[in-house]
Scaffold this motif. Structure first.
Motif, PDB file in Angstrom:
ATOM      1  N   ASN A 130       5.017  -0.856 -16.970  1.00 50.65           N
ATOM      2  CA  ASN A 130       6.217  -1.200 -17.737  1.00 50.65           C
ATOM      3  C   ASN A 130       7.069  -2.272 -17.072  1.00 50.65           C
ATOM      4  OD1 ASN A 130       5.617   0.624 -19.788  1.00 50.65           O
ATOM      5  ND2 ASN A 130       6.608   2.313 -18.709  1.00 50.65           N
ATOM      6  N   ALA A 131       6.731  -2.647 -15.858  1.00 46.39           N
ATOM      7  CA  ALA A 131       7.506  -3.672 -15.147  1.00 46.39           C
ATOM      8  C   ALA A 131       7.226  -5.034 -15.773  1.00 46.39           C
ATOM      9  CB  ALA A 131       7.159  -3.672 -13.668  1.00 46.39           C
ATOM     10  N   LYS A 132       8.266  -5.733 -16.169  1.00 47.30           N
ATOM     11  CA  LYS A 132       8.129  -7.034 -16.823  1.00 47.30           C
ATOM     12  C   LYS A 132       7.796  -8.113 -15.783  1.00 47.30           C
ATOM     13  CE  LYS A 132      10.429 -10.124 -19.953  1.00 47.30           C
ATOM     14  NZ  LYS A 132      11.242 -10.160 -21.115  1.00 47.30           N
ATOM     15  N   ASP A 133       6.902  -9.048 -16.152  1.00 45.22           N
ATOM     16  CA  ASP A 133       6.526 -10.190 -15.305  1.00 45.22           C
ATOM     17  C   ASP A 133       5.957  -9.771 -13.955  1.00 45.22           C
ATOM     18  OD1 ASP A 133       7.384 -11.968 -17.275  1.00 45.22           O
ATOM     19  OD2 ASP A 133       9.435 -11.946 -16.504  1.00 45.22           O
ATOM     20  N   LEU A 134       5.274  -8.671 -13.924  1.00 49.82           N
ATOM     21  CA  LEU A 134       4.683  -8.189 -12.678  1.00 49.82           C
ATOM     22  C   LEU A 134       3.255  -7.757 -12.963  1.00 49.82           C
ATOM     23  CD1 LEU A 134       5.216  -7.396  -9.674  1.00 49.82           C
ATOM     24  CD2 LEU A 134       5.814  -5.136 -10.516  1.00 49.82           C
ATOM     25  N   HIS A 135       2.328  -8.274 -12.188  1.00 46.12           N
ATOM     26  CA  HIS A 135       0.927  -7.875 -12.321  1.00 46.12           C
ATOM     27  C   HIS A 135       0.594  -6.950 -11.160  1.00 46.12           C
ATOM     28  CE1 HIS A 135      -3.355  -8.015 -13.051  1.00 46.12           C
ATOM     29  NE2 HIS A 135      -3.517  -8.264 -11.770  1.00 46.12           N
ATOM     30  N   VAL A 136       0.118  -5.771 -11.487  1.00 49.28           N
ATOM     31  CA  VAL A 136      -0.171  -4.780 -10.460  1.00 49.28           C
ATOM     32  C   VAL A 136      -1.606  -4.302 -10.612  1.00 49.28           C
ATOM     33  CG1 VAL A 136       0.439  -2.505  -9.565  1.00 49.28           C
ATOM     34  CG2 VAL A 136       2.233  -4.028 -10.399  1.00 49.28           C
ATOM     35  N   THR A 137      -2.318  -4.256  -9.505  1.00 54.59           N
ATOM     36  CA  THR A 137      -3.652  -3.679  -9.466  1.00 54.59           C
ATOM     37  C   THR A 137      -3.595  -2.463  -8.571  1.00 54.59           C
ATOM     38  OG1 THR A 137      -4.626  -5.878  -9.685  1.00 54.59           O
ATOM     39  CG2 THR A 137      -6.062  -4.121  -8.910  1.00 54.59           C
ATOM     40  N   THR A 138      -4.103  -1.357  -9.059  1.00 61.10           N
ATOM     41  CA  THR A 138      -4.068  -0.132  -8.258  1.00 61.10           C
ATOM     42  C   THR A 138      -5.485   0.332  -7.962  1.00 61.10           C
ATOM     43  OG1 THR A 138      -3.965   1.257 -10.240  1.00 61.10           O
ATOM     44  CG2 THR A 138      -1.863   0.607  -9.251  1.00 61.10           C
ATOM     45  N   PHE A 139      -5.609   1.002  -6.828  1.00 62.98           N
ATOM     46  CA  PHE A 139      -6.871   1.581  -6.404  1.00 62.98           C
ATOM     47  C   PHE A 139      -6.610   3.026  -6.026  1.00 62.98           C
ATOM     48  CE2 PHE A 139      -6.954  -2.877  -5.242  1.00 62.98           C
ATOM     49  CZ  PHE A 139      -8.168  -3.301  -5.756  1.00 62.98           C
TER      50      PHE A 139
ATOM     51  N   PRO B 259      -6.142   6.315   2.592  1.00 62.92           N
ATOM     52  CA  PRO B 259      -5.686   4.922   2.522  1.00 62.92           C
ATOM     53  C   PRO B 259      -6.374   4.002   3.524  1.00 62.92           C
ATOM     54  CG  PRO B 259      -3.817   6.423   2.620  1.00 62.92           C
ATOM     55  CD  PRO B 259      -5.052   7.240   2.825  1.00 62.92           C
ATOM     56  N   LYS B 260      -6.930   4.536   4.577  1.00 62.14           N
ATOM     57  CA  LYS B 260      -7.592   3.704   5.576  1.00 62.14           C
ATOM     58  C   LYS B 260      -8.939   3.180   5.080  1.00 62.14           C
ATOM     59  CE  LYS B 260      -5.339   6.180   9.243  1.00 62.14           C
ATOM     60  NZ  LYS B 260      -5.427   7.405   9.993  1.00 62.14           N
ATOM     61  N   THR B 261      -9.407   3.700   3.939  1.00 62.49           N
ATOM     62  CA  THR B 261     -10.703   3.256   3.418  1.00 62.49           C
ATOM     63  C   THR B 261     -10.595   2.005   2.559  1.00 62.49           C
ATOM     64  OG1 THR B 261     -10.566   4.652   1.449  1.00 62.49           O
ATOM     65  CG2 THR B 261     -11.614   5.614   3.423  1.00 62.49           C
ATOM     66  N   ILE B 262      -9.399   1.566   2.256  1.00 62.66           N
ATOM     67  CA  ILE B 262      -9.220   0.364   1.442  1.00 62.66           C
ATOM     68  C   ILE B 262      -9.089  -0.852   2.354  1.00 62.66           C
ATOM     69  CG2 ILE B 262      -7.705  -0.872  -0.156  1.00 62.66           C
ATOM     70  CD1 ILE B 262      -6.853   1.772  -1.282  1.00 62.66           C
TER      71      ILE B 262
ATOM     72  N   LEU C 149       0.873  -1.165   0.000  1.00 56.64           N
ATOM     73  CA  LEU C 149       0.000   0.000   0.000  1.00 56.64           C
ATOM     74  C   LEU C 149       0.908   1.212   0.000  1.00 56.64           C
ATOM     75  CD1 LEU C 149      -2.822   1.278   0.279  1.00 56.64           C
ATOM     76  CD2 LEU C 149      -2.526   1.153   2.753  1.00 56.64           C
ATOM     77  N   CYS C 150       0.733   2.060  -1.004  1.00 54.79           N
ATOM     78  CA  CYS C 150       1.571   3.260  -1.040  1.00 54.79           C
ATOM     79  C   CYS C 150       0.698   4.480  -1.289  1.00 54.79           C
ATOM     80  CB  CYS C 150       2.668   3.141  -2.090  1.00 54.79           C
ATOM     81  SG  CYS C 150       2.088   3.038  -3.772  1.00 54.79           S
ATOM     82  N   SER C 151       1.229   5.599  -0.912  1.00 60.74           N
ATOM     83  CA  SER C 151       0.524   6.864  -1.065  1.00 60.74           C
ATOM     84  C   SER C 151       1.426   7.791  -1.864  1.00 60.74           C
ATOM     85  CB  SER C 151       0.241   7.439   0.318  1.00 60.74           C
ATOM     86  OG  SER C 151      -0.366   8.699   0.192  1.00 60.74           O
ATOM     87  N   VAL C 152       0.872   8.384  -2.919  1.00 57.84           N
ATOM     88  CA  VAL C 152       1.645   9.328  -3.730  1.00 57.84           C
ATOM     89  C   VAL C 152       0.806  10.575  -3.958  1.00 57.84           C
ATOM     90  CG1 VAL C 152       2.976   7.543  -4.924  1.00 57.84           C
ATOM     91  CG2 VAL C 152       0.837   8.328  -5.899  1.00 57.84           C
ATOM     92  N   PRO C 153       1.468  11.698  -4.139  1.00 58.17           N
ATOM     93  CA  PRO C 153       0.716  12.914  -4.468  1.00 58.17           C
ATOM     94  C   PRO C 153      -0.043  12.697  -5.775  1.00 58.17           C
ATOM     95  CG  PRO C 153       3.011  13.433  -3.952  1.00 58.17           C
ATOM     96  CD  PRO C 153       2.900  11.943  -4.026  1.00 58.17           C
ATOM     97  N   GLY C 154      -1.205  13.308  -5.882  1.00 55.94           N
ATOM     98  CA  GLY C 154      -2.039  13.148  -7.078  1.00 55.94           C
ATOM     99  C   GLY C 154      -1.310  13.444  -8.369  1.00 55.94           C
ATOM    100  N   SER C 155      -0.367  14.371  -8.343  1.00 55.94           N
ATOM    101  CA  SER C 155       0.355  14.730  -9.559  1.00 55.94           C
ATOM    102  C   SER C 155       1.263  13.599 -10.045  1.00 55.94           C
ATOM    103  CB  SER C 155       1.177  16.001  -9.332  1.00 55.94           C
ATOM    104  OG  SER C 155       2.108  15.787  -8.271  1.00 55.94           O
ATOM    105  N   ASN C 156       1.624  12.656  -9.177  1.00 56.11           N
ATOM    106  CA  ASN C 156       2.510  11.551  -9.559  1.00 56.11           C
ATOM    107  C   ASN C 156       1.772  10.236  -9.770  1.00 56.11           C
ATOM    108  OD1 ASN C 156       4.787  13.162  -9.415  1.00 56.11           O
ATOM    109  ND2 ASN C 156       5.142  12.710  -7.267  1.00 56.11           N
TER     110      ASN C 156
END
Length: 144
Positions: A20-29, A34-37, A3-10
């Motif tokens: 672009n990461a090879k052999d990696l499956h990522v799901t983002t929300f 962050p406490k709502t997930i 779980l990571c937090s980034v500024p909206g601009s990033n």
């Protein structure tokens, strides 16, 4: 799981980097807080395994290594030993609950795993079984 937090601009930049990461499956929300997930891993397979046989060094290691090789997690494990009814040898007993996350690997084959466990058990002079299991808290509590 991360779980990571980034500024909206990033946000979009981070998403592209993951894409672009090879052999990696990522799901983002995307969320404001962050406490709502709530993240709960879904189980794709769950089984009950049992071993009994002559005690010798390395039995637990060999069985758990085989389970790990196939991506099975051990959620509960119990080991005991007892004197054999006849012959005075020590019997080793091991039982537990294993599971695999819902996103099973393409090569996951429960019949192959069962076969390998039986072969390993034969080589160790032990009986080993792995049966399908459906979560039952009373059953788990009775084991442990």
């Amino acid at each position: 799981m991360m779980l990571c937090s980034v500024p909206g601009s990033n946000e979009e930049k981070l998403r592209r980097a993951f894409d672009n990461a090879k052999d990696l499956h990522v799901t983002t929300f995307k969320t404001r807080d962050p406490k709502t997930i709530e993240v709960a891993q879904k189980v794709g397979y769950e089984g009950y395994f049992k071993l009994s046989g002559a005690d010798n060094p390395g039995i637990a290691f060999k069985v758990t290594s085989l389970l790990a090789k196939h991506g099975l997690n051990i959620s509960h494990l119990k080991t005991t030993d007892e004197e054999a009814p006849f012959g005075g040898t020590t019997l080793f007993l091991m039982e537990g609950i294993v599971n695999v996350p819902e996103a099973l690997s393409a090569g996951f084959n429960i019949d192959k795993i069962r076969s390998e466990l039986v072969e390993l058990g034969d080589s160790l002079n032990c009986d080993v079984s792995l049966e399908d299991y459906s979560a039952d808290e009373e059953f788990v509590e009775s084991l442990f």
